[in-house]
Design a protein around this motif. Structure first.
Motif, PDB file in Angstrom:
ATOM      1  N   TYR A  18      33.997  34.911  35.073  1.00 35.83           N
ATOM      2  CA  TYR A  18      35.292  34.209  35.004  1.00 35.83           C
ATOM      3  C   TYR A  18      35.141  33.197  33.659  1.00 35.83           C
ATOM      4  N   TYR A  37      47.754  36.071  27.464  1.00 37.22           N
ATOM      5  CA  TYR A  37      47.987  36.621  28.812  1.00 37.22           C
ATOM      6  C   TYR A  37      47.486  38.027  29.017  1.00 37.22           C
ATOM      7  N   ASP A 220      43.319  41.948  36.280  1.00 37.83           N
ATOM      8  CA  ASP A 220      44.404  40.845  36.552  1.00 37.83           C
ATOM      9  C   ASP A 220      43.947  39.670  37.413  1.00 37.83           C
ATOM     10  N   GLU A 221      43.213  39.905  38.209  1.00 39.06           N
ATOM     11  CA  GLU A 221      42.704  38.776  39.179  1.00 39.06           C
ATOM     12  C   GLU A 221      41.858  37.985  38.473  1.00 39.06           C
ATOM     13  N   VAL A 224      43.231  35.804  36.266  1.00 37.38           N
ATOM     14  CA  VAL A 224      44.046  34.494  37.057  1.00 37.38           C
ATOM     15  C   VAL A 224      42.792  33.513  37.038  1.00 37.38           C
ATOM     16  N   PHE A 225      41.814  34.084  37.730  1.00 32.70           N
ATOM     17  CA  PHE A 225      40.517  33.112  38.030  1.00 32.70           C
ATOM     18  C   PHE A 225      39.987  32.498  36.852  1.00 32.70           C
ATOM     19  N   PHE A 227      41.664  31.624  34.097  1.00 33.49           N
ATOM     20  CA  PHE A 227      42.740  31.153  33.367  1.00 33.49           C
ATOM     21  C   PHE A 227      42.662  29.838  34.520  1.00 33.49           C
ATOM     22  N   THR A 228      42.280  29.831  35.694  1.00 29.89           N
ATOM     23  CA  THR A 228      42.338  28.665  36.528  1.00 29.89           C
ATOM     24  C   THR A 228      41.368  27.699  36.068  1.00 29.89           C
ATOM     25  N   PRO A 265      42.410  34.439  46.698  1.00 26.77           N
ATOM     26  CA  PRO A 265      43.529  33.799  45.600  1.00 26.77           C
ATOM     27  C   PRO A 265      44.089  32.670  46.040  1.00 26.77           C
ATOM     28  N   SER A 268      41.926  29.758  45.250  1.00 30.29           N
ATOM     29  CA  SER A 268      42.157  29.371  43.704  1.00 30.29           C
ATOM     30  C   SER A 268      43.158  28.739  43.276  1.00 30.29           C
ATOM     31  N   LEU A 269      44.297  29.081  43.722  1.00 33.58           N
ATOM     32  CA  LEU A 269      45.717  28.147  43.543  1.00 33.58           C
ATOM     33  C   LEU A 269      45.449  26.638  44.337  1.00 33.58           C
TER      34      LEU A 269
END
Lengths: 292, 277
Positions: A18, A37, A220-221, A224-225, A227-228, A265, A268-269
């Motif tokens: 990540y 993205y 994709d995941e 997201v991780f 990016f987080t 997920p 993470s959010l």
């Protein structure tokens, strides 16, 4: 305690992948104020290139290098051909453009390489090592994952902090107009920045594929991780991105280990929301000074 | 081919595109340049020359087009018409980033220093030395030598401005006057033959302005200087020639004494005199 150690090692290993993605996002954000993205999709695509050449008899390590080189080229071409023309347009143009590239690559990959889930070879054993009969909870592949990402990070640090070209890249990213007046070829610096970011992404793709398998949306995941992690780190700070992404890796590993993998997920959010509520600029975020 | 040679203190030799050695008096020649922003005419037929070893002051009220003129010379904006050449070479086909390689350095209004780079790094970033990515990464001996030369030029520029001891600090921690010096040092590290200074005296104390005048006179022995400035007294004190812009047009050009005596100039600055009964 044993479970905790296993989840910690998993968290660090995943967190480094990540971190590579987070660092790539931060590099591009600092240089061009764009969130790429398509970073994950680009990594997926270069991993497919490695998969394709390895399937056709190319030695693994050559395939590995080809994927990294393809990452460099894809990053450079993306900046030069797609991003440069919308440079002076509103920020939303670039956002839509990178989303478009994400969709394009995820559609192109199954056309070229097939849509089925493929297993991607790991360069080293994924079986946990033992030392004198004691299990160590990490494998050679884990060491390789952490080591290779660290190596690339150190190289990038040297490039940015110890070389004139790195200095110019930082200068071009911070204020392109002054940089141009001072003779810095800003366009070339931005192309190089995108290329290096895509190289990092390609590495992340190669390291994630043996664990996640290879399919058009496998990154994709991870995006997201990553990016987080980048947001938690403040989006401006490379160190913050690495720390944030490692934190996300660890947190997700604990959540998925102790509470169930479906909740990862969500975890993470939740971390993202908590950090943004308590410290909106992120952990390492700083106010940018700009001369008006 | 006819070569025009004008009398000058130190003629500048250059090689034309056809390979012929030519001489010119004016280093920078701006001829009949117009710049439009949509329907707004920012510059209207502006002509100007800057010779080597001379200081040309460019003054005018706010919005006169002074910085626009610099931006046109530096290729940050494209003129709608006219010619701009340096040492006989048209600049209209050059990229902004090429100008330091041609010997032209510029400072911006305000400071424009990078706050996250040290003073030395700010100045090194202004060096037009070529870089080689892989040699730099591998710290090859040639790359080390190049880096040392670049740093040497940067330190010498800082030394010339009397701020070599501030090389390792961040510009944000320095007083405004010192930051202004860093900006000039950054321009000088490219070892230019033409220096374009945009409001170098803004925010300086009277003592600092005096020091700046001394510095500019020293620099004039090595290069031509075009000076955009609101500090009219300073411009008059240091310039060999002064060009006055108003609403995008040149309304006067001459020696400081001639400009002081020009009624168009005082009208542009102060407005029409009121007739008394």
């Amino acid at each position: 305690m044993r479970a905790f150690l296993i989840y910690t090692v998993d968290g660090v290993t995943n967190g480094m992948v990540y971190a590579a993605v987070a660092l790539a996002l931060v590099m591009i954000w600092r240089a061009t104020r764009i969130i790429n993205y398509a970073q994950g999709a680009m990594a997926m695509f270069t991993t497919y290139i490695a998969f394709f050449v390895i399937e056709h008899g190319t030695p693994f390590w050559l395939g590995f290098v080809i994927a990294l080189a393809a990452g460099l080229a894809l990053g450079a071409v993306t900046e030069r051909v797609l991003v440069r023309p919308v440079e002076s347009r509103p920020a939303l143009s670039a956002v839509i453009l990178t989303l478009g590239l994400l969709i394009f690559l995820e559609a192109l990959a199954p056309m070229l390489f097939g849509a089925q889930v493929q297993s991607f070879p790991a360069p080293f054993s994924r079986i946990d090592l033992t030392a004198g009969g004691t299990q160590l909870y990490f494998s050679r592949f884990d060491i390789f994952t952490v080591g290779s990402v660290l190596c690339v990070m150190v190289l990038l640090f040297v490039l940015f902090q110890r070389t004139t070209i790195g200095l110019r890249m930082r200068a071009a990213a911070f204020n392109p107009e002054i940089a141009r007046i001072l003779g810095i070829r800003v366009g070339r610096m931005l192309t190089l920045g995108w290329a290096l970011a895509a190289l990092l992404g390609a590495l992340a793709g190669l390291l994630a594929a043996p664990v996640l398998f290879l399919y058009p949306t496998n990154m994709d995941e991870v995006l997201v991780f990553g990016f987080t992690g980048a947001i938690i780190g403040g989006l401006e700070s490379p160190v913050g991105a690495v720390v944030g992404a490692l934190g996300v890796g660890l947190a997700l590993s604990y959540v998925s280990g102790f509470l169930g993998s479906d909740l990862a997920p969500l975890g993470s959010l939740l971390i993202l929301m908590a950090v943004l509520m308590i410290r909106p600029r992120g952990l390492f975020g700083m106010t940018r000074q700009r001369q008006v | 081919m006819a070569i025009s040679v004008k009398a000058t203190l130190a003629p500048l030799a250059y090689v034309t595109s056809s390979g012929v050695l030519a001489l010119t008096a004016a280093a920078l020649e701006v001829g009949d340049v117009s710049v439009r922003f949509g329907g707004v005419v920012a510059l209207d037929g502006v002509s100007l020359t800057v010779d080597r070893h001379e200081i040309v002051g460019i003054i005018g009220p706010n919005g006169a087009g002074k910085t626009t003129l610099f931006n046109a010379v530096c290729r940050l904006i494209a003129p709608a018409g006219g010619t701009i050449s340096y040492a006989g070479r048209s600049l209209l086909r050059e990229k902004a980033s090429r100008l330091p390689h041609l010997g032209i350095a510029r400072t911006l209004q305000g400071l424009g220093l990078w706050p996250t780079l040290t003073v030395l790094e700010n100045v090194i970033a202004g060096s037009p030395q070529r870089t080689r990515l892989f040699a730099d990464m591998l710290a090859s001996p040639a790359s080390d030598t190049r880096a040392q030369t670049t740093e040497g030029h940067a330190m010498s520029a800082l030394g010339e401005l009397g701020i070599a001891d501030r090389a390792r600090v961040y510009p944000g921690s320095l007083p405004h006057g010192v930051q202004k010096r860093v900006v000039i040092a950054r321009a000088l590290t490219a070892q230019p033959s033409l220096l374009l200074l945009d409001e170098p005296a803004s925010g300086l104390s009277s003592a600092e302005v005096e020091e700046l005048i001394v510095l500019l006179r020293e620099l004039r022995t090595r290069m031509g200087i075009a000076l955009v400035e609101h500090h009219v007294d300073m411009v008059m004190a240091v310039s060999d020639r002064v060009t006055v812009l108003n609403l995008g047009r040149v309304i006067a050009s001459g020696t400081p004494a001639e400009i002081r005596a020009n009624t168009d100039v005082s009208t542009a600055y102060l407005g029409q005199p009121v007739a008394h009964a």
